[in-house]
Design an enzyme around this catalytic site. Structure first.
Site, short mmCIF file in Angstrom:
data_model
loop_
_atom_site.label_atom_id
_atom_site.label_comp_id
_atom_site.label_asym_id
_atom_site.label_seq_id
_atom_site.Cartn_x
_atom_site.Cartn_y
_atom_site.Cartn_z
N ASP A 160 -1.10 6.85 6.43
CA ASP A 160 -2.23 6.00 6.08
C ASP A 160 -2.41 5.04 7.25
OD1 ASP A 160 -3.97 4.07 5.17
OD2 ASP A 160 -2.83 3.56 3.38
N LYS A 200 -11.78 -1.51 8.55
CA LYS A 200 -10.98 -2.37 9.44
C LYS A 200 -11.44 -2.21 10.90
CE LYS A 200 -8.04 -2.70 5.84
NZ LYS A 200 -7.80 -3.88 5.03
N TRP A 211 0.83 -1.21 0.00
CA TRP A 211 0.00 0.00 0.00
C TRP A 211 0.87 1.26 0.00
CZ3 TRP A 211 -4.24 -1.45 -1.82
CH2 TRP A 211 -4.78 -2.70 -1.49
#
Length: 361
Positions: free
Chosen positions: A172, A196, A102
């Site tokens: 992030d 999440k 990511w």
């Protein structure tokens, strides 16, 4: 129905209490005779939900008035572009730390927009670790330093954050936001997909320091400009109202269960239990991440052979353990133990790991 233990990496488990409350109000929210999904996002009833979500997030994370809180769409992936569009100014460089897939994607998107620099990377070790020295030598003209705080695919996590001085630190935090206490003032911008720890897929939280806003170029397309969403309280276009509603319920659940400090303590216990199952398996379960970099959110491991790994995953499903397949890019196994995953589920999985080892070692 047999008990299901949900270890999906995202969308992931939601608290049962939250789902029950949403279920009870699904057809008649707050005595309106309508579902929250049917209400106008300009209505007073929805406005209260929106503001409660903001207020609870600020309270739980200790977010001061120096920051704005936004509820956006497009997932964390859109933020890979929005961050450099808004903050990477001409003549400066965006600095990135690569610790997984990511962060690679975030770096690649920024590279399409302006000058970028890789300050540190653990790719050579197949992302088994986080950089041990986080005192990075940043370029003088850095617009910001970007990190990915937790790496879902590889199971690694920052346990301390870089000191960047005057350079804005951007994170992030999609997979570990609200899982532990952090000092918000260390960051200039935090973004996180909700699916999440915060709620369902569909809403992305952005926490940004107000002093960043005046320097954002007016030439950025309207819906990609943070100023647009700040001025309109995240209501410039129709927001994902149901996702924000569920976000507010999850935040209320965290508060009712003692706040982030209690959640962090629970998460530490869950992770310790599963890592102990790995470390005391005499090499039967092989961890991906080095000990000092292990994630408390995503426990990644494999077994001695591909055949055994496949048998383990199949047997796990038979026993009600769902979502344990490792990411397709690295294979193996991954137990994602976000906030809503109970200690009891982790304990049941630990017992399953022990039984499987005894039967196959």
């Amino acid at each position: 129905m047999k008990a299901i233990h949900n270890f999906n990496a995202g969308p992931s488990a939601l608290p049962k209490e939250v789902l029950r409350e949403a279920q009870a109000q699904l057809l008649n929210f707050n005595h309106t005779g309508m579902s929250i999904m049917e209400l106008s996002h300009r209505s007073k009833v929805y406005e209260e939900v929106h503001e409660q979500a903001k207020s609870l997030l600020k309270e739980l994370m200790g977010i001061s008035d120096k920051y704005e809180v936004l509820f956006l769409q497009g997932g964390a992936s859109l933020q890979f572009s929005m961050v450099p569009l808004n903050l990477l100014t001409e003549g400066s460089v965006a600095s990135y730390v690569l610790t997984g897939a990511w962060s690679e994607k975030a770096y690649e998107e920024a590279s399409k927009i302006g000058e970028t620099s890789i300050i540190a990377s653990t790719k050579d070790s197949n992302y088994t670790t986080i950089p041990t020295d986080t005192t990075f030598n940043l370029p003088i003209n850095s617009s910001y330093l970007h990190i990915t705080s937790n790496n879902t695919i590889y199971g690694t996590q920052f346990h301390s954050y870089p000191e960047t001085g005057q350079v804005p630190l951007i994170a992030d935090m999609s997979s570990d936001i609200l899982s532990k206490k952090i000092n918000i003032d260390s960051f200039s911008l935090i973004y996180a997909g909700a699916q999440k720890n915060l709620g369902p897929a569909g809403v992305t939280v952005v926490i940004l320091r107000k002093d960043l806003l005046p320097n954002i170029p007016a030439s950025i397309p309207t819906t990609l400009n943070y100023n647009t969403h700040v001025k309109n309280n995240s209501l410039y276009n129709t927001p994902p109202t149901f996702a924000i509603y569920l976000l507010s319920l999850v935040l209320k659940w965290v508060k009712e269960h003692g706040g982030v400090e209690v959640i962090e303590e629970r998460n530490n216990k869950k992770a310790s239990l599963l890592y102990r199952s790995i470390d005391e398996s005499d090499g039967f379960y092989i961890p991906h991440a080095t000990k000092e970099s292990r994630s408390n959110m995503n426990i990644t491991f494999t077994l001695p052979t591909e055949k055994l790994t496949k048998e383990f995953l199949a047997k796990a499903v038979e026993n009600g353990f769902i979502g344990l397949n490792g990411h397709r890019s690295i294979g193996g196994c991954r137990a994602s133990i976000y906030n809503a995953v109970s200690y009891e589920s982790c304990e049941a999985f630990s017992h399953f790991m022990s039984r499987f080892k005894k039967s196959n070692f």
